[in-house]
Design a protein around this motif. Structure first.
Motif, PDB file in Angstrom:
ATOM      1  N   LYS A  30       0.811  -1.204   0.000  1.00 39.67           N
ATOM      2  CA  LYS A  30       0.000   0.000   0.000  1.00 39.67           C
ATOM      3  C   LYS A  30       0.851   1.264   0.000  1.00 39.67           C
ATOM      4  O   LYS A  30       1.965   1.282   0.519  1.00 39.67           O
ATOM      5  N   ARG A  31       0.291   2.310  -0.574  1.00 40.68           N
ATOM      6  CA  ARG A  31       0.926   3.631  -0.534  1.00 40.68           C
ATOM      7  C   ARG A  31       0.560   4.265   0.810  1.00 40.68           C
ATOM      8  O   ARG A  31      -0.627   4.394   1.139  1.00 40.68           O
ATOM      9  N   VAL A  32       1.571   4.665   1.561  1.00 38.49           N
ATOM     10  CA  VAL A  32       1.323   5.140   2.931  1.00 38.49           C
ATOM     11  C   VAL A  32       1.979   6.498   3.179  1.00 38.49           C
ATOM     12  O   VAL A  32       3.052   6.798   2.661  1.00 38.49           O
ATOM     13  N   ILE A  33       1.280   7.297   3.995  1.00 35.80           N
ATOM     14  CA  ILE A  33       1.799   8.601   4.403  1.00 35.80           C
ATOM     15  C   ILE A  33       1.481   8.794   5.886  1.00 35.80           C
ATOM     16  O   ILE A  33       0.372   8.513   6.334  1.00 35.80           O
ATOM     17  N   GLY A  34       2.461   9.299   6.617  1.00 36.62           N
ATOM     18  CA  GLY A  34       2.237   9.681   8.007  1.00 36.62           C
ATOM     19  C   GLY A  34       1.938  11.165   8.095  1.00 36.62           C
ATOM     20  O   GLY A  34       2.448  11.962   7.300  1.00 36.62           O
ATOM     21  N   ILE A  89      -4.999  27.364  16.173  1.00 38.56           N
ATOM     22  CA  ILE A  89      -5.045  26.147  15.356  1.00 38.56           C
ATOM     23  C   ILE A  89      -6.436  26.005  14.745  1.00 38.56           C
ATOM     24  O   ILE A  89      -7.434  25.922  15.455  1.00 38.56           O
ATOM     25  N   ASN A  90      -6.476  25.976  13.425  1.00 37.90           N
ATOM     26  CA  ASN A  90      -7.729  25.918  12.664  1.00 37.90           C
ATOM     27  C   ASN A  90      -7.913  24.507  12.110  1.00 37.90           C
ATOM     28  O   ASN A  90      -7.111  24.033  11.312  1.00 37.90           O
ATOM     29  N   PHE A  91      -8.995  23.851  12.512  1.00 41.06           N
ATOM     30  CA  PHE A  91      -9.220  22.476  12.091  1.00 41.06           C
ATOM     31  C   PHE A  91      -9.439  22.341  10.589  1.00 41.06           C
ATOM     32  O   PHE A  91      -9.107  21.325   9.989  1.00 41.06           O
ATOM     33  N   SER A  92     -10.027  23.363   9.969  1.00 39.01           N
ATOM     34  CA  SER A  92     -10.315  23.275   8.542  1.00 39.01           C
ATOM     35  C   SER A  92      -9.029  23.130   7.733  1.00 39.01           C
ATOM     36  O   SER A  92      -8.994  22.415   6.721  1.00 39.01           O
ATOM     37  N   ARG A  93      -7.974  23.776   8.178  1.00 36.92           N
ATOM     38  CA  ARG A  93      -6.682  23.650   7.494  1.00 36.92           C
ATOM     39  C   ARG A  93      -6.148  22.223   7.606  1.00 36.92           C
ATOM     40  O   ARG A  93      -5.610  21.672   6.655  1.00 36.92           O
ATOM     41  N   ILE A  94      -6.329  21.619   8.771  1.00 35.60           N
ATOM     42  CA  ILE A  94      -5.858  20.253   8.999  1.00 35.60           C
ATOM     43  C   ILE A  94      -6.658  19.263   8.149  1.00 35.60           C
ATOM     44  O   ILE A  94      -6.101  18.362   7.517  1.00 35.60           O
ATOM     45  N   VAL A  95      -7.981  19.438   8.132  1.00 38.43           N
ATOM     46  CA  VAL A  95      -8.843  18.541   7.360  1.00 38.43           C
ATOM     47  C   VAL A  95      -8.537  18.657   5.865  1.00 38.43           C
ATOM     48  O   VAL A  95      -8.556  17.660   5.133  1.00 38.43           O
ATOM     49  N   GLU A  96      -8.232  19.859   5.413  1.00 35.56           N
ATOM     50  CA  GLU A  96      -7.872  20.055   4.005  1.00 35.56           C
ATOM     51  C   GLU A  96      -6.590  19.295   3.673  1.00 35.56           C
ATOM     52  O   GLU A  96      -6.489  18.653   2.616  1.00 35.56           O
ATOM     53  N   SER A  97      -5.617  19.360   4.584  1.00 34.83           N
ATOM     54  CA  SER A  97      -4.364  18.632   4.365  1.00 34.83           C
ATOM     55  C   SER A  97      -4.611  17.132   4.334  1.00 34.83           C
ATOM     56  O   SER A  97      -4.032  16.407   3.514  1.00 34.83           O
ATOM     57  N   LEU A  98      -5.468  16.646   5.236  1.00 35.84           N
ATOM     58  CA  LEU A  98      -5.792  15.225   5.251  1.00 35.84           C
ATOM     59  C   LEU A  98      -6.423  14.802   3.928  1.00 35.84           C
ATOM     60  O   LEU A  98      -6.092  13.746   3.374  1.00 35.84           O
ATOM     61  N   SER A  99      -7.323  15.624   3.411  1.00 36.15           N
ATOM     62  CA  SER A  99      -7.981  15.313   2.138  1.00 36.15           C
ATOM     63  C   SER A  99      -6.956  15.194   1.013  1.00 36.15           C
ATOM     64  O   SER A  99      -7.037  14.294   0.165  1.00 36.15           O
ATOM     65  N   GLU A 100      -5.974  16.093   1.015  1.00 37.27           N
ATOM     66  CA  GLU A 100      -4.925  16.044  -0.002  1.00 37.27           C
ATOM     67  C   GLU A 100      -4.101  14.767   0.132  1.00 37.27           C
ATOM     68  O   GLU A 100      -3.790  14.099  -0.865  1.00 37.27           O
ATOM     69  N   LEU A 101      -3.770  14.398   1.363  1.00 39.58           N
ATOM     70  CA  LEU A 101      -2.969  13.189   1.587  1.00 39.58           C
ATOM     71  C   LEU A 101      -3.763  11.934   1.231  1.00 39.58           C
ATOM     72  O   LEU A 101      -3.209  10.976   0.681  1.00 39.58           O
ATOM     73  N   ASN A 102      -5.048  11.934   1.538  1.00 36.01           N
ATOM     74  CA  ASN A 102      -5.894  10.789   1.178  1.00 36.01           C
ATOM     75  C   ASN A 102      -5.926  10.572  -0.331  1.00 36.01           C
ATOM     76  O   ASN A 102      -6.077   9.439  -0.797  1.00 36.01           O
ATOM     77  N   GLY A 103      -5.786  11.646  -1.069  1.00 31.46           N
ATOM     78  CA  GLY A 103      -5.775  11.529  -2.523  1.00 31.46           C
ATOM     79  C   GLY A 103      -4.458  10.996  -3.067  1.00 31.46           C
ATOM     80  O   GLY A 103      -4.384  10.601  -4.233  1.00 31.46           O
ATOM     81  N   MET A 104      -3.438  10.962  -2.215  1.00 33.98           N
ATOM     82  CA  MET A 104      -2.115  10.510  -2.636  1.00 33.98           C
ATOM     83  C   MET A 104      -1.776   9.108  -2.163  1.00 33.98           C
ATOM     84  O   MET A 104      -0.851   8.482  -2.677  1.00 33.98           O
TER      85      MET A 104
END
Length: 226
Positions: A30-34, A89-104
């Motif tokens: 699997k392709r994995v990212i931490g 700390i803004n959660f929306s920024r974190i969730v956006e980053s997670l979405s980008e990583l999920n796409g990778m």
């Protein structure tokens, strides 16, 4: 599937187990990212030891800002470290980053800061972030004196907050812990989620070695029953 890794307290071994999970999933092809959404105690180059280790254990290259949206110099509670530099700390920024990583990647392993209820801003804590990210949680129990109370309080708090516990890992952080097997048995009796593995004390923490003690099939079985 992505998972959020939290611990019973600071020093439970979240980074070790997060990296071990990355290695274990990578072995499956699997392709994995931490990911480390918030880190406190970064150096002058905005690098944090946990983030460096997570990126090294990943087999997909992602931008530092995606892997670690918030990095603060002071090694204190995240909301205090952020306040010191005038940031919230803004959660929306974190969730956006997670979405980008999920796409990778096929699997994103998100390592939290501290324990379940560590404040992240003036109104929200780590449990709120888990809910916002919509991720099942893997709990790392640092096996040492006092871990039973810490672990069971964490599990109860997760139930109260409506979070899904996908599994837990017993990480032996005290080489001289008395009655280790009995303590693990007590937790197995009281925690409904599967025990993914018992990682023995490692004088030199090695995520590749720790990965050998994890059984990811238990996560798959738990998902199949949902």
């Amino acid at each position: 599937m992505s998972y959020f890794v939290t611990g019973t307290d600071t020093g439970a071994g979240k980074t070790l187990i997060s990296c071990a999970l990355l290695h274990a999933f990578a072995v499956q092809g699997k392709r994995v990212i931490g990911m480390k959404p918030v880190a406190a105690g970064c150096d002058e180059d905005d690098q944090h030891e946990d983030v460096v280790r997570l990126r090294a254990a990943s087999n997909v290259i992602a931008g530092k800002g995606q892997v670690n949206p918030y990095c603060f110099p002071r090694p204190v509670a995240p909301h205090l470290a952020a306040r010191f530099v005038g940031v919230s700390i803004n959660f929306s920024r974190i969730v956006e980053s997670l979405s980008e990583l999920n796409g990778m990647a096929d699997e994103v392993i998100v390592e939290g800061a501290g324990g379940l209820l560590v404040p992240l801003n003036e109104e929200q804590d780590s449990a709120d972030l888990m809910e916002e990210m919509g991720l099942p949680v893997i709990l790392v129990v640092g096996m040492r004196l006092g871990c039973l109370n810490h672990a069971l309080l964490t599990v109860d708090a997760m139930k109260w907050r409506g979070l899904k516990l996908a599994g837990w890992v017993a990480n032996e952080v005290d080489a001289d812990m008395s009655m280790l097997d009995e303590n693990v048995a007590a937790l197995r009796q009281r925690i409904a989620a599967p025990l993914l593995g018992i990682v023995p004390y490692l004088a030199q923490p090695d995520a590749l070695e720790a990965a050998k003690y994890l059984d990811l099939s238990l996560l798959e079985q738990a998902e199949a029953h949902d």
